[in-house]
Design a protein around this motif. Structure first.
Motif: not given
Length: 220
Positions: A121-144
């Protein structure tokens, strides 16, 4: 190197080197932690209720310290473990070292980083990578991680990330396609993270340069 914050983010105990950084930042033990990037990680850990492990920079009086921070909730308090201290010349301008890590990763030159726990499960992610995944760090953290990425097998029919999770080794060359956002193939690599008692605690990773992109562009 260890420290502890109370419910008001005050540094209530710390090893000498952390106390020195707090003092050089113009504060003291018993006051709110005056190291913005470390404080940001601690607050994120408190908000999510899970341990967070990520890179940070602390500005000293005449040098910067790059380190890895593990923040873990412990009741109303946050336990801090600071590892891999690297002393560097002070950055210029000094203000660049004082903004939270979540803001620094928005810079164009920042690497596309991610980290996941032992359950991937994601505990941190840079905003640039999150954007490529169609999400934001705030949305992604805690999810698989696999909620945002579809992992692809390599030429041996294996998923390098899952093989590495089983063997507790580093990996490279994990192909993955965003389930939304960018359509490009991403190549991931990661290094295992261990807890204080030596147990596997997840991966700290980056996006690798995709070596297959030029071949994919050839006409057939």
């Amino acid at each position: 190197m260890n420290g502890r914050l109370d419910a008001m983010d005050r540094l209530i105990s710390a090893d000498p080197d952390l106390v020195a950084l707090q003092t050089e930042a113009g504060s003291h033990i018993g006051s709110q932690l005056a190291l913005p990037q470390i404080l940001s990680i601690a607050r994120l850990s408190r908000k999510l209720g899970v341990p967070i492990y990520r890179n940070a920079i602390a500005a000293g009086a005449d040098h910067d310290v790059e380190l890895w921070v593990r923040a873990s909730p412990d009741g109303d308090e946050i336990a801090l473990t600071l590892e891999r201290w690297i002393y560097r010349p002070a950055a210029s301008p000094r203000l660049n070292t004082l903004v939270p890590h979540e803001q620094q990763i928005d810079l164009g030159s920042a690497p596309e980083e991610w980290a996941a726990n032992e359950d991937l499960s994601i505990v941190s992610i840079s905003s640039g990578l999150a954007e490529k995944l169609g999400t934001t760090p705030e949305e992604a953290i805690g999810k698989p991680l696999t909620r945002f990425l579809k992992l692809e097998e390599n030429e041996d029919g294996e998923l390098p990330l899952l093989v590495a999770a089983t063997s507790r080794n580093e990996f490279d060359g994990q192909r993955a396609r965003p389930r939304r956002g960018s359509e490009e193939v991403l190549i991931l690599r990661g290094t295992p993270v261990l807890s204080q008692d030596g147990r596997f605690a997840g991966f700290q990773g980056k996006r690798s340069v995709n070596p297959e992109r030029p071949r994919q562009c050839r006409a057939t």
